[in-house]
Design a protein around this motif. Structure first.
Motif, PDB file in Angstrom:
ATOM      1  N   GLY A   1     -14.247  15.505 -52.209  1.00  0.00           N
ATOM      2  CA  GLY A   1     -14.609  16.683 -51.432  1.00  0.00           C
ATOM      3  C   GLY A   1     -14.216  16.576 -49.976  1.00  0.00           C
ATOM      4  O   GLY A   1     -14.859  17.154 -49.098  1.00  0.00           O
ATOM      5  N   GLY A   2     -13.147  15.845 -49.709  1.00  0.00           N
ATOM      6  CA  GLY A   2     -12.683  15.668 -48.335  1.00  0.00           C
ATOM      7  C   GLY A   2     -11.526  14.706 -48.276  1.00  0.00           C
ATOM      8  O   GLY A   2     -10.958  14.310 -49.302  1.00  0.00           O
ATOM      9  N   TYR A   3     -11.201  14.321 -47.066  1.00  0.00           N
ATOM     10  CA  TYR A   3     -10.061  13.423 -46.849  1.00  0.00           C
ATOM     11  C   TYR A   3     -10.320  12.037 -47.437  1.00  0.00           C
ATOM     12  O   TYR A   3     -11.427  11.500 -47.320  1.00  0.00           O
ATOM     13  N   THR A   4      -9.285  11.464 -48.041  1.00  0.00           N
ATOM     14  CA  THR A   4      -9.270  10.058 -48.440  1.00  0.00           C
ATOM     15  C   THR A   4      -7.947   9.463 -47.959  1.00  0.00           C
ATOM     16  O   THR A   4      -6.929  10.168 -47.904  1.00  0.00           O
ATOM     17  N   PRO A   5      -7.934   8.207 -47.575  1.00  0.00           N
ATOM     18  CA  PRO A   5      -6.710   7.593 -47.046  1.00  0.00           C
ATOM     19  C   PRO A   5      -5.526   7.714 -48.002  1.00  0.00           C
ATOM     20  O   PRO A   5      -5.636   7.397 -49.188  1.00  0.00           O
ATOM     21  N   GLY A   6      -4.414   8.169 -47.473  1.00  0.00           N
ATOM     22  CA  GLY A   6      -3.196   8.314 -48.262  1.00  0.00           C
ATOM     23  C   GLY A   6      -2.940   9.716 -48.766  1.00  0.00           C
ATOM     24  O   GLY A   6      -1.842  10.014 -49.240  1.00  0.00           O
ATOM     25  N   VAL A   7      -3.921  10.605 -48.651  1.00  0.00           N
ATOM     26  CA  VAL A   7      -3.748  11.934 -49.230  1.00  0.00           C
ATOM     27  C   VAL A   7      -2.823  12.817 -48.392  1.00  0.00           C
ATOM     28  O   VAL A   7      -2.154  13.698 -48.939  1.00  0.00           O
ATOM     29  N   ALA A   8      -2.755  12.602 -47.093  1.00  0.00           N
ATOM     30  CA  ALA A   8      -1.911  13.458 -46.251  1.00  0.00           C
ATOM     31  C   ALA A   8      -0.433  13.276 -46.569  1.00  0.00           C
ATOM     32  O   ALA A   8       0.327  14.257 -46.632  1.00  0.00           O
ATOM     33  N   THR A   9      -0.012  12.029 -46.763  1.00  0.00           N
ATOM     34  CA  THR A   9       1.404  11.778 -47.040  1.00  0.00           C
ATOM     35  C   THR A   9       1.759  11.908 -48.518  1.00  0.00           C
ATOM     36  O   THR A   9       2.936  11.848 -48.871  1.00  0.00           O
ATOM     37  N   SER A  10       0.753  12.097 -49.379  1.00  0.00           N
ATOM     38  CA  SER A  10       1.058  12.255 -50.806  1.00  0.00           C
ATOM     39  C   SER A  10       1.822  13.554 -51.091  1.00  0.00           C
ATOM     40  O   SER A  10       2.899  13.511 -51.687  1.00  0.00           O
ATOM     41  N   PRO A  11       1.308  14.720 -50.669  1.00  0.00           N
ATOM     42  CA  PRO A  11       2.075  15.945 -50.908  1.00  0.00           C
ATOM     43  C   PRO A  11       3.253  16.110 -49.954  1.00  0.00           C
ATOM     44  O   PRO A  11       4.199  16.834 -50.247  1.00  0.00           O
ATOM     45  N   ALA A  12       3.202  15.413 -48.817  1.00  0.00           N
ATOM     46  CA  ALA A  12       4.265  15.571 -47.824  1.00  0.00           C
ATOM     47  C   ALA A  12       5.433  14.622 -48.056  1.00  0.00           C
ATOM     48  O   ALA A  12       6.578  14.960 -47.737  1.00  0.00           O
ATOM     49  N   VAL A  13       5.165  13.430 -48.613  1.00  0.00           N
ATOM     50  CA  VAL A  13       6.216  12.421 -48.762  1.00  0.00           C
ATOM     51  C   VAL A  13       6.293  11.880 -50.188  1.00  0.00           C
ATOM     52  O   VAL A  13       7.357  11.915 -50.814  1.00  0.00           O
ATOM     53  N   VAL A  14       5.180  11.368 -50.709  1.00  0.00           N
ATOM     54  CA  VAL A  14       5.201  10.633 -51.981  1.00  0.00           C
ATOM     55  C   VAL A  14       5.707  11.492 -53.132  1.00  0.00           C
ATOM     56  O   VAL A  14       6.665  11.118 -53.831  1.00  0.00           O
ATOM     57  N   ILE A  15       5.072  12.627 -53.359  1.00  0.00           N
ATOM     58  CA  ILE A  15       5.435  13.466 -54.509  1.00  0.00           C
ATOM     59  C   ILE A  15       6.811  14.109 -54.335  1.00  0.00           C
ATOM     60  O   ILE A  15       7.634  14.067 -55.271  1.00  0.00           O
ATOM     61  N   PRO A  16       7.128  14.690 -53.149  1.00  0.00           N
ATOM     62  CA  PRO A  16       8.484  15.248 -52.991  1.00  0.00           C
ATOM     63  C   PRO A  16       9.583  14.209 -53.174  1.00  0.00           C
ATOM     64  O   PRO A  16      10.589  14.480 -53.836  1.00  0.00           O
ATOM     65  N   TYR A  17       9.406  13.035 -52.576  1.00  0.00           N
ATOM     66  CA  TYR A  17      10.428  11.992 -52.755  1.00  0.00           C
ATOM     67  C   TYR A  17      10.567  11.620 -54.223  1.00  0.00           C
ATOM     68  O   TYR A  17      11.684  11.496 -54.748  1.00  0.00           O
ATOM     69  N   SER A  18       9.441  11.395 -54.900  1.00  0.00           N
ATOM     70  CA  SER A  18       9.483  10.948 -56.297  1.00  0.00           C
ATOM     71  C   SER A  18      10.184  11.971 -57.183  1.00  0.00           C
ATOM     72  O   SER A  18      11.016  11.605 -58.028  1.00  0.00           O
ATOM     73  N   LEU A  19       9.859  13.247 -57.010  1.00  0.00           N
ATOM     74  CA  LEU A  19      10.512  14.294 -57.803  1.00  0.00           C
ATOM     75  C   LEU A  19      12.003  14.356 -57.507  1.00  0.00           C
ATOM     76  O   LEU A  19      12.827  14.484 -58.422  1.00  0.00           O
ATOM     77  N   TRP A  20      12.358  14.245 -56.221  1.00  0.00           N
ATOM     78  CA  TRP A  20      13.772  14.263 -55.842  1.00  0.00           C
ATOM     79  C   TRP A  20      14.517  13.079 -56.442  1.00  0.00           C
ATOM     80  O   TRP A  20      15.610  13.226 -56.998  1.00  0.00           O
ATOM     81  N   ALA A  21      13.920  11.888 -56.336  1.00  0.00           N
ATOM     82  CA  ALA A  21      14.573  10.687 -56.862  1.00  0.00           C
ATOM     83  C   ALA A  21      14.747  10.765 -58.377  1.00  0.00           C
ATOM     84  O   ALA A  21      15.802  10.399 -58.919  1.00  0.00           O
ATOM     85  N   LEU A  22      13.725  11.242 -59.074  1.00  0.00           N
ATOM     86  CA  LEU A  22      13.834  11.385 -60.526  1.00  0.00           C
ATOM     87  C   LEU A  22      14.922  12.383 -60.904  1.00  0.00           C
ATOM     88  O   LEU A  22      15.677  12.172 -61.859  1.00  0.00           O
ATOM     89  N   ASN A  23      15.034  13.460 -60.139  1.00  0.00           N
ATOM     90  CA  ASN A  23      16.091  14.446 -60.391  1.00  0.00           C
ATOM     91  C   ASN A  23      17.473  13.853 -60.155  1.00  0.00           C
ATOM     92  O   ASN A  23      18.422  14.143 -60.895  1.00  0.00           O
ATOM     93  N   ARG A  24      17.604  13.017 -59.112  1.00  0.00           N
ATOM     94  CA  ARG A  24      18.891  12.372 -58.843  1.00  0.00           C
ATOM     95  C   ARG A  24      19.257  11.400 -59.968  1.00  0.00           C
ATOM     96  O   ARG A  24      20.427  11.301 -60.351  1.00  0.00           O
TER      97      ARG A  24
END
Length: 198
Positions: free
Chosen positions: A124-147
């Protein structure tokens, strides 16, 4: 060209057409995510622990004691995980992205970003690592898998996903067990709170 020679050629660096941005990008994306965790973890742990204990009253005291981590232990665990991710990225670069180790860690890393978001929703709030998950982790992972797919390298599937899911908790448990030994026993001055580092 013999079959053995063809196999060696296909495993050579760059043979897959996957660039270093894909393979070494894993380490860069991990660093961004874990830098957020290092910066925010200690304060969050201290303030979140009472709420977590109210949410999870059924957990025995022994579990909470084992989850007590000093900042030094958090830093050590993150550093050890960085070694694993760096090794996976290097193996990916060496094999042009075909390394099963690299692909497993990549899938696990992407799933770990989803776990961060789910944790924040449950908390129900912020947890460490959540800010960069939708901004970096998930976009990078999807892009890398597509490549990788575009280069004809098999990714995804139930087996890879299951392996990635198993890899994450096993790796986290392993680095925290090692960090507890390497960082030494906690003292009253270094005890900071509870950690579930991703």
């Amino acid at each position: 060209m013999t079959e053995k020679q063809a196999s060696r050629h296909s495993a050579a660096p760059g043979a897959s057409g996957v660039s270093g941005a894909v393979t070494w990008g894993l380490l860069a994306a991990w660093a961004a995510n874990d830098l957020e965790e290092i910066v925010t973890m200690a304060d969050w742990l201290r303030t979140a622990r009472p709420k977590l204990r109210k949410r999870l009253p059924w957990l025995p005291d022994g579990v909470w004691r084992r989850m007590d981590l000093s900042q030094r232990e958090v830093n050590t665990a993150i550093g050890l995980m960085g070694g694993i991710v760096a090794a996976a990225a290097a193996d990916g670069a060496r094999t042009g992205g075909r390394s099963p180790f690299f692909r497993t860690v990549l899938v696990g890393f992407g799933l770990h970003g989803v776990v961060h978001i789910a944790q924040s929703a449950a908390y129900g709030g912020y947890t460490p690592g959540v800010a960069t998950s939708p901004a970096v982790v998930i976009p990078y992972s999807l892009w890398a898998l597509n490549r990788l797919r575009a280069a004809g390298i098999p990714v995804g599937g139930a087996g890879t996903t299951a392996t990635g899911l198993v890899f994450l908790p096993v790796a986290v448990a392993g680095v925290h067990a090692a960090a507890r030994v390497l960082a030494g026993p906690l003292t009253a001055g270094t005890r900071r709170g509870t950690c579930r580092c991703g």
